[in-house]
Design a protein around this motif. Structure first.
Motif, PDB file in Angstrom:
ATOM      1  N   GLU A  23       0.582  -1.370   0.248  1.00  0.00           N
ATOM      2  CA  GLU A  23       0.035  -0.529  -0.298  1.00  0.00           C
ATOM      3  C   GLU A  23       1.039   1.133   0.319  1.00  0.00           C
ATOM      4  OE1 GLU A  23      -3.692  -1.933   2.054  1.00  0.00           O
ATOM      5  OE2 GLU A  23      -2.999  -0.773   3.248  1.00  0.00           O
ATOM      6  N   GLU A  24       0.242   2.371  -0.965  1.00  0.00           N
ATOM      7  CA  GLU A  24       0.808   3.865  -0.603  1.00  0.00           C
ATOM      8  C   GLU A  24       0.471   4.846   0.295  1.00  0.00           C
ATOM      9  OE1 GLU A  24       3.791   5.358  -4.432  1.00  0.00           O
ATOM     10  OE2 GLU A  24       0.969   3.701  -5.083  1.00  0.00           O
ATOM     11  N   LEU A  25       1.338   5.425   1.410  1.00  0.00           N
ATOM     12  CA  LEU A  25       1.048   5.788   1.854  1.00  0.00           C
ATOM     13  C   LEU A  25       0.818   7.279   1.597  1.00  0.00           C
ATOM     14  CD1 LEU A  25       2.889   4.565   4.786  1.00  0.00           C
ATOM     15  CD2 LEU A  25       0.622   3.567   4.556  1.00  0.00           C
ATOM     16  N   SER A  26      -0.635   8.055   1.978  1.00  0.00           N
ATOM     17  CA  SER A  26      -0.614   9.145   1.243  1.00  0.00           C
ATOM     18  C   SER A  26      -1.252  10.448   2.714  1.00  0.00           C
ATOM     19  CB  SER A  26      -1.036   9.998  -0.077  1.00  0.00           C
ATOM     20  OG  SER A  26      -2.118   8.793  -0.276  1.00  0.00           O
ATOM     21  N   GLY A  27      -1.388  11.373   2.152  1.00  0.00           N
ATOM     22  CA  GLY A  27      -2.249  12.132   3.293  1.00  0.00           C
ATOM     23  C   GLY A  27      -0.314  12.838   4.448  1.00  0.00           C
ATOM     24  N   ASP A  28      -0.883  12.836   5.904  1.00  0.00           N
ATOM     25  CA  ASP A  28       0.284  13.384   6.189  1.00  0.00           C
ATOM     26  C   ASP A  28       1.788  13.111   6.334  1.00  0.00           C
ATOM     27  OD1 ASP A  28      -1.476  15.754   7.112  1.00  0.00           O
ATOM     28  OD2 ASP A  28      -1.594  14.704   9.105  1.00  0.00           O
ATOM     29  N   LEU A  29       1.843  11.879   5.668  1.00  0.00           N
ATOM     30  CA  LEU A  29       3.111  10.611   5.633  1.00  0.00           C
ATOM     31  C   LEU A  29       2.712  10.387   4.293  1.00  0.00           C
ATOM     32  CD1 LEU A  29       3.415   9.284   9.056  1.00  0.00           C
ATOM     33  CD2 LEU A  29       4.220  11.205   8.174  1.00  0.00           C
ATOM     34  N   ASN A  30       3.869  10.129   3.725  1.00  0.00           N
ATOM     35  CA  ASN A  30       3.564   9.560   2.662  1.00  0.00           C
ATOM     36  C   ASN A  30       5.608   8.391   2.637  1.00  0.00           C
ATOM     37  OD1 ASN A  30       2.354  11.034   0.774  1.00  0.00           O
ATOM     38  ND2 ASN A  30       3.903  12.167   0.950  1.00  0.00           N
ATOM     39  N   GLY A  31       4.684   7.023   2.185  1.00  0.00           N
ATOM     40  CA  GLY A  31       5.755   6.710   1.946  1.00  0.00           C
ATOM     41  C   GLY A  31       5.468   5.018   1.708  1.00  0.00           C
ATOM     42  N   ILE A  32       5.508   3.325   1.633  1.00  0.00           N
ATOM     43  CA  ILE A  32       5.069   2.478   1.448  1.00  0.00           C
ATOM     44  C   ILE A  32       4.963   1.352   2.367  1.00  0.00           C
ATOM     45  CG2 ILE A  32       6.039   0.678   0.341  1.00  0.00           C
ATOM     46  CD1 ILE A  32       7.129   2.448  -2.237  1.00  0.00           C
ATOM     47  N   MET A  33       3.922   0.721   2.581  1.00  0.00           N
ATOM     48  CA  MET A  33       3.255  -0.555   3.850  1.00  0.00           C
ATOM     49  C   MET A  33       3.676  -1.311   2.502  1.00  0.00           C
ATOM     50  SD  MET A  33       1.201   0.899   6.771  1.00  0.00           S
ATOM     51  CE  MET A  33       2.417  -0.620   7.612  1.00  0.00           C
ATOM     52  N   LEU A  78      -1.088  12.279  13.244  1.00  0.00           N
ATOM     53  CA  LEU A  78      -1.206  12.523  11.747  1.00  0.00           C
ATOM     54  C   LEU A  78      -1.890  11.980  10.924  1.00  0.00           C
ATOM     55  CD1 LEU A  78       3.019  12.371  11.316  1.00  0.00           C
ATOM     56  CD2 LEU A  78       1.482  14.597  11.118  1.00  0.00           C
ATOM     57  N   HIS A  79      -2.715  12.853  10.061  1.00  0.00           N
ATOM     58  CA  HIS A  79      -3.684  11.468   9.104  1.00  0.00           C
ATOM     59  C   HIS A  79      -2.904  10.925   8.698  1.00  0.00           C
ATOM     60  CE1 HIS A  79      -7.413  10.087   7.544  1.00  0.00           C
ATOM     61  NE2 HIS A  79      -6.512  10.679   6.822  1.00  0.00           N
ATOM     62  N   VAL A  80      -3.432   9.412   7.804  1.00  0.00           N
ATOM     63  CA  VAL A  80      -2.274   8.899   6.889  1.00  0.00           C
ATOM     64  C   VAL A  80      -3.897   8.049   6.401  1.00  0.00           C
ATOM     65  CG1 VAL A  80      -0.782   6.849   6.109  1.00  0.00           C
ATOM     66  CG2 VAL A  80      -0.256   8.483   8.393  1.00  0.00           C
ATOM     67  N   ASP A  81      -3.382   8.035   4.641  1.00  0.00           N
ATOM     68  CA  ASP A  81      -4.535   7.657   3.449  1.00  0.00           C
ATOM     69  C   ASP A  81      -3.440   6.038   3.690  1.00  0.00           C
ATOM     70  OD1 ASP A  81      -6.789   8.889   4.225  1.00  0.00           O
ATOM     71  OD2 ASP A  81      -6.076  10.145   2.164  1.00  0.00           O
ATOM     72  N   ASN A  82      -3.740   5.025   3.547  1.00  0.00           N
ATOM     73  CA  ASN A  82      -3.658   3.862   3.023  1.00  0.00           C
ATOM     74  C   ASN A  82      -3.641   3.011   1.699  1.00  0.00           C
ATOM     75  OD1 ASN A  82      -3.187   2.936   6.334  1.00  0.00           O
ATOM     76  ND2 ASN A  82      -2.580   1.213   5.795  1.00  0.00           N
ATOM     77  N   GLY A  83      -4.336   3.691   1.150  1.00  0.00           N
ATOM     78  CA  GLY A  83      -4.601   3.427  -0.267  1.00  0.00           C
ATOM     79  C   GLY A  83      -4.867   2.119  -1.258  1.00  0.00           C
ATOM     80  N   VAL A  84      -4.702   1.840  -2.141  1.00  0.00           N
ATOM     81  CA  VAL A  84      -5.143   0.429  -2.429  1.00  0.00           C
ATOM     82  C   VAL A  84      -4.291  -0.690  -2.782  1.00  0.00           C
ATOM     83  CG1 VAL A  84      -6.358  -0.432  -4.838  1.00  0.00           C
ATOM     84  CG2 VAL A  84      -6.981   1.946  -4.029  1.00  0.00           C
ATOM     85  N   PRO A  85      -4.917  -1.645  -2.159  1.00  0.00           N
ATOM     86  CA  PRO A  85      -4.019  -2.538  -1.448  1.00  0.00           C
ATOM     87  C   PRO A  85      -2.923  -3.241  -2.836  1.00  0.00           C
ATOM     88  CG  PRO A  85      -5.732  -3.286  -0.922  1.00  0.00           C
ATOM     89  CD  PRO A  85      -6.338  -1.611  -1.155  1.00  0.00           C
ATOM     90  N   SER A  86      -2.210  -4.019  -3.541  1.00  0.00           N
ATOM     91  CA  SER A  86      -1.790  -4.302  -4.437  1.00  0.00           C
ATOM     92  C   SER A  86      -1.067  -5.804  -4.300  1.00  0.00           C
ATOM     93  CB  SER A  86      -1.016  -3.448  -5.428  1.00  0.00           C
ATOM     94  OG  SER A  86      -0.469  -4.142  -6.195  1.00  0.00           O
ATOM     95  N   HIS A  87      -1.386  -6.588  -4.666  1.00  0.00           N
ATOM     96  CA  HIS A  87      -0.355  -8.015  -4.901  1.00  0.00           C
ATOM     97  C   HIS A  87      -0.234  -8.521  -5.521  1.00  0.00           C
ATOM     98  CE1 HIS A  87      -1.220 -12.561  -3.641  1.00  0.00           C
ATOM     99  NE2 HIS A  87      -0.352 -12.655  -2.432  1.00  0.00           N
ATOM    100  N   THR A  88       1.587  -9.330  -5.582  1.00  0.00           N
ATOM    101  CA  THR A  88       2.018  -9.914  -5.593  1.00  0.00           C
ATOM    102  C   THR A  88       2.778 -11.737  -5.215  1.00  0.00           C
ATOM    103  OG1 THR A  88       3.450 -10.123  -7.562  1.00  0.00           O
ATOM    104  CG2 THR A  88       4.355  -9.038  -5.799  1.00  0.00           C
ATOM    105  N   VAL A  89       2.788 -12.562  -6.243  1.00  0.00           N
ATOM    106  CA  VAL A  89       3.508 -13.199  -5.700  1.00  0.00           C
ATOM    107  C   VAL A  89       4.193 -13.777  -6.285  1.00  0.00           C
ATOM    108  CG1 VAL A  89       4.301 -15.913  -4.750  1.00  0.00           C
ATOM    109  CG2 VAL A  89       2.027 -14.785  -4.466  1.00  0.00           C
ATOM    110  N   ASN A  90       5.964 -13.067  -5.565  1.00  0.00           N
ATOM    111  CA  ASN A  90       7.269 -13.770  -6.406  1.00  0.00           C
ATOM    112  C   ASN A  90       8.546 -13.682  -6.045  1.00  0.00           C
ATOM    113  OD1 ASN A  90       8.648 -12.779  -8.979  1.00  0.00           O
ATOM    114  ND2 ASN A  90       6.380 -12.753 -10.261  1.00  0.00           N
ATOM    115  N   MET A  91       9.945 -13.002  -6.517  1.00  0.00           N
ATOM    116  CA  MET A  91      10.776 -13.154  -6.607  1.00  0.00           C
ATOM    117  C   MET A  91      10.766 -11.999  -5.160  1.00  0.00           C
ATOM    118  SD  MET A  91      13.680 -14.152  -9.001  1.00  0.00           S
ATOM    119  CE  MET A  91      13.472 -14.826 -10.315  1.00  0.00           C
ATOM    120  N   ALA A  92      11.691 -12.175  -3.852  1.00  0.00           N
ATOM    121  CA  ALA A  92      11.561 -11.007  -2.396  1.00  0.00           C
ATOM    122  C   ALA A  92      12.432 -10.196  -2.955  1.00  0.00           C
ATOM    123  CB  ALA A  92      12.377 -11.903  -1.029  1.00  0.00           C
ATOM    124  N   GLY A  93      13.206 -10.271  -3.634  1.00  0.00           N
ATOM    125  CA  GLY A  93      14.979  -9.099  -4.138  1.00  0.00           C
ATOM    126  C   GLY A  93      14.345  -8.298  -4.970  1.00  0.00           C
TER     127      GLY A  93
END
Lengths: 206, 163
Positions: A69-79, A135-150
């Motif tokens: 999920e891509e975080l947006s709002g007061d904080l930007n980042g990735i979970m 702080l207020h953070v939006d979690n965004g739309v989840p997206s899924h994959t099964v693949n190589m960890a790297g």
């Protein structure tokens, strides 16, 4: 460009505490969802860079399941919610009554269940972080994959690669079934957001 | 062949092989592995680029990170190692979209931009692209064998490809 590789011990403690509170909330949600008790390890604060990213989860070609999920709002980042095969098996047997032996046996419904579990966990995590920091953070739309960890773990590095060649990662480990089955939540904030969060908690960078 | 006998290229990294059996880079997602090869002197090179080009504000800290700087630098290193620029041929792999991100995502489109930019830079440098395995939604491990110039792409749930 501030050098976040030189976080103070106190800042690392605070980030660890954020991971603790976020993952504690997420573990409660996961436990209710699965009807299993969930244990969490003490979260780790890790500097992930081009040298160690490929070995972070059992080698670059290790196959894992991941919800991003891509975080947006007061904080930007990735979970990232990362599951090994055994964890997916546990989740699917308790939610879908469908044990799997291999990722390739997952159908669309199974994937959608994993995405939903990831979404609930990451939302619980960020709700707790939001309450703690104001702080207020939006979690965004989840997206899924099964693949190589790297390739999966490289995504947060690429998101900041124009400016930084590392990210600060808060890693929480969830343990099910006598601690033999685990999954991880990785929270990666961009550097401005990391600064903002530390400022908000009174341990900002100078 | 055992990966242990191969030169390893990390992220934003490049290697040139004159004697080794080959070169490998692991788990390319939106990144691209660019293989260059001189079939006469059998000098082989590979760069693992992350982004198309440096941002306006950032300096180039590491030339191997970007297509626009990494490919020319690899050519230079290979020429110094005895390759002839006019004989170099290219094979590329990667440029995937690992996650199906929303349209306004900053990371969703990187693989496609990387692929386009690598192709453009090769063209500008006058290097013939003879094989490519780019795009889609899965990771690739790319190996270039020095004696034959053959490149192989390994991935999950897809058969191995020879380029």
């Amino acid at each position: 460009m501030r050098n976040m590789k030189k976080l103070t011990d106190m800042q690392i403690d605070v980030l660890g505490e954020i991971g603790n509170i976020g993952s504690g909330n997420a573990a409660t949600a996961l436990s209710e969802l699965l009807g299993h008790p969930i244990n969490i390890d003490v979260p780790e604060v890790i500097i992930m860079d081009y040298d160690n990213v490929m070995e972070m989860l059992g080698g670059p070609e290790e196959i894992i399941s991941a919800v991003l999920e891509e975080l947006s709002g007061d904080l930007n980042g990735i979970m990232l919610f990362i599951q090994e095969k055994d964890f997916v098996e546990t989740v699917l047997s308790s939610l879908m009554q469908k044990p799997i032996d291999d990722f390739s046996e997952m159908d669309e419904m199974d994937k959608s269940a994993i995405v939903e579990v990831g979404n609930i966990l990451m939302a619980s995590y960020m709700n707790a972080v939001g309450d703690m920091t104001g702080l207020h953070v939006d979690n965004g739309v989840p997206s899924h994959t099964v693949n190589m960890a790297g390739a999966i773990l490289t995504v947060p590095l690429i998101s900041v690669a124009e400016t930084y060649d590392y990210v600060v990662l808060i890693r929480a480990n969830f343990l099910v079934e006598d601690n033999s089955v685990s999954s991880n939540i990785f929270m990666v904030l961009d550097m401005d957001s990391l600064n903002k969060m530390l400022d908000q908690l009174g341990v900002g960078m100078d | 062949m055992n990966d242990d006998l191969l030169l390893k290229v990390g992220i934003a990294d490049m290697k040139v092989a004159k004697r080794e059996q080959g070169i490998v880079t692991f788990a390319l997602g939106s990144c691209i592995g660019v293989c260059l090869y001189d079939p006469v002197t059998k000098v082989a090179g590979m760069v693992h680029i992350m982004l198309a080009e440096p941002g306006r504000s950032s300096g180039v800290d590491n030339v191997a990170k970007y297509a626009t700087t990494g490919v020319p630098e690899l050519i230079n290193q290979m020429v110094r190692a005895g390759a002839s620029k006019s004989r170099l041929v290219a094979k590329i792999a990667g440029g995937a979209k690992m996650f199906n991100m929303s349209a306004n995502s900053s990371i969703g489109d990187i693989g496609r931009r990387n692929t386009e930019t690598v192709k453009r830079v090769l063209n500008e440098q006058g290097i013939r692209l003879i094989a490519s395995d780019c795009g889609l939604d899965y990771a690739r491990t790319l190996t270039l064998y020095r004696e034959s110039g053959e490149a192989r792409v390994r991935s999950y749930a897809h058969p191995e490809k020879t380029l």
